[in-house]
Design an enzyme around this catalytic site. Structure first.
Site, PDB file in Angstrom:
ATOM      1  N   HIS A  17       0.869  -1.198   0.000  1.00 28.73           N
ATOM      2  CA  HIS A  17       0.000   0.000   0.000  1.00 28.73           C
ATOM      3  C   HIS A  17       0.895   1.234   0.000  1.00 28.73           C
ATOM      4  O   HIS A  17       1.487   1.586   1.012  1.00 28.73           O
ATOM      5  CB  HIS A  17      -0.911   0.021   1.237  1.00 28.73           C
ATOM      6  CG  HIS A  17      -1.881   1.165   1.236  1.00 28.73           C
ATOM      7  ND1 HIS A  17      -3.239   0.991   1.390  1.00 28.73           N
ATOM      8  CD2 HIS A  17      -1.708   2.497   1.101  1.00 28.73           C
ATOM      9  CE1 HIS A  17      -3.847   2.172   1.353  1.00 28.73           C
ATOM     10  NE2 HIS A  17      -2.922   3.104   1.180  1.00 28.73           N
ATOM     11  N   HIS A  19       1.576   5.380  -1.731  1.00 32.27           N
ATOM     12  CA  HIS A  19       1.227   6.554  -2.549  1.00 32.27           C
ATOM     13  C   HIS A  19       2.527   7.142  -3.091  1.00 32.27           C
ATOM     14  O   HIS A  19       3.420   7.484  -2.311  1.00 32.27           O
ATOM     15  CB  HIS A  19       0.526   7.615  -1.705  1.00 32.27           C
ATOM     16  CG  HIS A  19      -0.727   7.118  -1.063  1.00 32.27           C
ATOM     17  ND1 HIS A  19      -1.973   7.264  -1.640  1.00 32.27           N
ATOM     18  CD2 HIS A  19      -0.941   6.446   0.098  1.00 32.27           C
ATOM     19  CE1 HIS A  19      -2.894   6.715  -0.855  1.00 32.27           C
ATOM     20  NE2 HIS A  19      -2.295   6.213   0.210  1.00 32.27           N
ATOM     21  N   ARG A  21       2.180   9.550  -5.784  1.00 33.97           N
ATOM     22  CA  ARG A  21       1.754  10.780  -6.472  1.00 33.97           C
ATOM     23  C   ARG A  21       2.163  10.758  -7.942  1.00 33.97           C
ATOM     24  O   ARG A  21       2.322   9.705  -8.525  1.00 33.97           O
ATOM     25  CB  ARG A  21       2.294  12.043  -5.770  1.00 33.97           C
ATOM     26  CG  ARG A  21       2.142  12.054  -4.238  1.00 33.97           C
ATOM     27  CD  ARG A  21       0.732  11.891  -3.764  1.00 33.97           C
ATOM     28  NE  ARG A  21       0.637  12.086  -2.311  1.00 33.97           N
ATOM     29  CZ  ARG A  21      -0.336  11.597  -1.565  1.00 33.97           C
ATOM     30  NH1 ARG A  21      -1.283  10.851  -2.093  1.00 33.97           N
ATOM     31  NH2 ARG A  21      -0.375  11.833  -0.269  1.00 33.97           N
ATOM     32  N   LYS A 104      -9.473  -0.201  -5.745  1.00 34.10           N
ATOM     33  CA  LYS A 104      -9.458   0.410  -4.422  1.00 34.10           C
ATOM     34  C   LYS A 104     -10.775   1.097  -4.140  1.00 34.10           C
ATOM     35  O   LYS A 104     -11.238   1.923  -4.931  1.00 34.10           O
ATOM     36  CB  LYS A 104      -8.311   1.436  -4.347  1.00 34.10           C
ATOM     37  CG  LYS A 104      -8.235   2.227  -3.049  1.00 34.10           C
ATOM     38  CD  LYS A 104      -7.755   1.396  -1.869  1.00 34.10           C
ATOM     39  CE  LYS A 104      -7.893   2.161  -0.547  1.00 34.10           C
ATOM     40  NZ  LYS A 104      -6.751   3.004  -0.260  1.00 34.10           N
ATOM     41  N   HIS A 141     -10.487   1.185   1.912  1.00 32.91           N
ATOM     42  CA  HIS A 141     -10.221   2.179   2.958  1.00 32.91           C
ATOM     43  C   HIS A 141     -11.390   2.024   3.914  1.00 32.91           C
ATOM     44  O   HIS A 141     -12.507   2.444   3.615  1.00 32.91           O
ATOM     45  CB  HIS A 141     -10.141   3.597   2.381  1.00 32.91           C
ATOM     46  CG  HIS A 141      -9.836   4.619   3.441  1.00 32.91           C
ATOM     47  ND1 HIS A 141      -8.634   5.273   3.511  1.00 32.91           N
ATOM     48  CD2 HIS A 141     -10.576   5.052   4.507  1.00 32.91           C
ATOM     49  CE1 HIS A 141      -8.638   6.078   4.580  1.00 32.91           C
ATOM     50  NE2 HIS A 141      -9.805   5.970   5.186  1.00 32.91           N
ATOM     51  N   HIS A 179      -4.558  -0.607   5.794  1.00 33.03           N
ATOM     52  CA  HIS A 179      -4.064   0.168   6.942  1.00 33.03           C
ATOM     53  C   HIS A 179      -4.987   0.084   8.155  1.00 33.03           C
ATOM     54  O   HIS A 179      -5.550   1.086   8.585  1.00 33.03           O
ATOM     55  CB  HIS A 179      -3.770   1.622   6.569  1.00 33.03           C
ATOM     56  CG  HIS A 179      -4.791   2.293   5.686  1.00 33.03           C
ATOM     57  ND1 HIS A 179      -6.130   2.314   5.960  1.00 33.03           N
ATOM     58  CD2 HIS A 179      -4.652   2.974   4.532  1.00 33.03           C
ATOM     59  CE1 HIS A 179      -6.760   2.984   5.026  1.00 33.03           C
ATOM     60  NE2 HIS A 179      -5.883   3.389   4.133  1.00 33.03           N
ATOM     61  N   LEU A 228      -4.701   9.209   7.996  1.00 31.22           N
ATOM     62  CA  LEU A 228      -6.016   8.569   8.054  1.00 31.22           C
ATOM     63  C   LEU A 228      -5.893   7.110   7.645  1.00 31.22           C
ATOM     64  O   LEU A 228      -5.181   6.820   6.688  1.00 31.22           O
ATOM     65  CB  LEU A 228      -7.003   9.293   7.129  1.00 31.22           C
ATOM     66  CG  LEU A 228      -7.468  10.656   7.654  1.00 31.22           C
ATOM     67  CD1 LEU A 228      -8.280  11.394   6.601  1.00 31.22           C
ATOM     68  CD2 LEU A 228      -8.280  10.502   8.941  1.00 31.22           C
ATOM     69  N   ASP A 256       1.479   2.595   3.542  1.00 29.55           N
ATOM     70  CA  ASP A 256       0.611   3.765   3.358  1.00 29.55           C
ATOM     71  C   ASP A 256       1.445   5.045   3.408  1.00 29.55           C
ATOM     72  O   ASP A 256       0.947   6.097   3.820  1.00 29.55           O
ATOM     73  CB  ASP A 256      -0.518   3.806   4.395  1.00 29.55           C
ATOM     74  CG  ASP A 256      -1.586   4.836   4.038  1.00 29.55           C
ATOM     75  OD1 ASP A 256      -1.689   5.203   2.853  1.00 29.55           O
ATOM     76  OD2 ASP A 256      -2.300   5.283   4.950  1.00 29.55           O
ATOM     77  N   HIS A 260       3.139  14.413   1.489  1.00 29.22           N
ATOM     78  CA  HIS A 260       2.587  15.763   1.333  1.00 29.22           C
ATOM     79  C   HIS A 260       3.729  16.710   1.681  1.00 29.22           C
ATOM     80  O   HIS A 260       4.497  16.426   2.601  1.00 29.22           O
ATOM     81  CB  HIS A 260       1.432  16.013   2.312  1.00 29.22           C
ATOM     82  CG  HIS A 260       0.209  15.193   2.035  1.00 29.22           C
ATOM     83  ND1 HIS A 260      -0.709  15.521   1.062  1.00 29.22           N
ATOM     84  CD2 HIS A 260      -0.238  14.047   2.593  1.00 29.22           C
ATOM     85  CE1 HIS A 260      -1.676  14.620   1.045  1.00 29.22           C
ATOM     86  NE2 HIS A 260      -1.417  13.701   1.966  1.00 29.22           N
TER      87      HIS A 260
END
Ligand code: NCD
Ligand code: ZN
Length: 352
Positions: A17, A19, A21, A104, A141, A179, A228, A256, A260
């Protein structure tokens, strides 16, 4: 294994899992992940989201381009599609043929870039039926989004209101509860009756194994500990650690890691997400060592994920050494910077 090893060898792990971007920042975060992991499940919550095979193919090409620019040829991105109210059964079958790893489910409004998510699973009946038929995993999620439900209860409520009914309706559908953050989720996955089939799994992040919700408020508000689903009470952290180190193949590694920029986190309404990719394996090793279960790390990190996805296990080995590594205060992220988990501190374990 010695009781207090200073080095451990394991088959190279994967991140189930992640990210990464898009655009320039992707290069920075991909490099961190590819240093440690052989493969990763790439989350589709871009703006706009990756909802079709064509969009996933284009995203895959952009990732390959960045990997090439970095000189990395040892990393495989596993693509996913973002389920919407309008996903057709045809798109699911097309995705299966195209080698898409999973769909997802983001309940609409649950997290970063989830506005296009599913408003009600009843709209997805045909797509879910097709997923079940072709053996396409659904990654969830697992939080309800209703503002009346306390944010700390949203995962537990999701189990009763959404997940259990979904599993009743589609008993053969392969589901990964992503997660997980609560005792209720850990026990639900552990105890779920599957008739011996490989139909439920769960990923666990390093931050949920290492921190409880006090970490969001220790000495002041800590935006870099906000993700989250949000961190929970200590009893939940303990249940997750127990699940991760239990050698139960339903539980496997998913960082996860959710980058950012520093500016997007340190502001009046900061984004959710912890950046753990910089030394995720060191963080997991620390969590497993804290309960004397380093010998259980390899199954969780390297075996159970590919087994669930019916993919071959990796063969290359890596070594983790107990040798303090300083984590920088900031790392480059395109034109900006990012604050990694444990910034300015040291981590006991790192990649040899
Ligand atoms: C993720 C992100 O930033 O994309 N954030 C997070 O806190 N985990 C979205 C998600 O996985 O919920
Ligand atoms: Zn995520």
């Amino acid at each position: 294994m010695a009781t207090n090893p200073t080095q451990i060898e394991l088959i190279q792990p994967d991140d189930w899992h992640l990210h990464i971007r898009d655009g320039e920042v992707m290069k920075d975060v991909l490099a961190d992940t590819a240093r440690q992991f052989a493969r990763a499940i790439i989350m589709p919550n871009l703006k706009p989201p990756v909802t079709t095979v064509d969009l996933a193919n284009a995203y895959h090409a952009r990732i390959q381009e960045k990997l090439k620019a970095l000189g990395i040829n040892s990393f495989t991105p596993l693509m996913t599609l973002y389920l919407t109210d309008n996903t057709s059964a045809d798109e699911v079958r097309k995705a299966n043929v195209a080698g898409i790893a999973a769909f997802k489910l983001y309940p609409a409004g649950a997290t970063t870039n989830s506005d296009a998510g599913v408003t009600d699973l009843k709209h997805c009946h045909d797509a879910l039926e097709a997923m079940q038929a072709v053996g396409m995993p659904l990654l969830v999620h697992g939080e309800v989004t209703s503002s009346e439900i306390d944010i700390f209860d949203r995962e537990a409520v999701f189990i009763d209101q959404v997940l259990e009914p979904l599993r009743q309706d589609f008993p053969e559908l392969k589901i990964v509860f992503e997660h997980i953050t609560t005792l209720q989720a850990a026990h639900y996955v552990r105890d779920a009756a599957t008739g011996g089939k490989n139909t439920i799994g769960a990923t666990i992040t390093p931050q949920h194994l290492l921190m409880n919700r006090n970490a969001i408020f220790s000495g002041g508000i800590r935006p870099h500990h906000y993700c989250l689903p949000v961190l929970k009470r200590e009893e939940h952290r303990i249940a997750l650690l127990e699940a991760a180190t239990s050698a139960n193949p339903r539980f496997f590694l998913g960082t996860d890691s959710a980058p950012h920029s520093k500016g997007a986190k340190e502001t009046a309404c900061g984004c959710a997400g912890c950046y753990s990719a910089f030394n995720a394996l060191g963080l997991y090793a620390e969590a497993f060592e804290s309960v004397g279960k380093l010998d259980k790390l390899e199954g969780f990190a390297s075996f159970f994920g590919p087994d669930f996805y019916s993919l071959p296990r990796n063969t290359k080995k890596i070594t983790l050494v107990k040798q303090a590594q300083s984590i920088p205060h900031e790392l480059p992220l395109g034109d900006a910077t990012i604050v990694p988990l444990r910034a300015g501190e040291t981590i006991a374990w790192s990649l040899a």
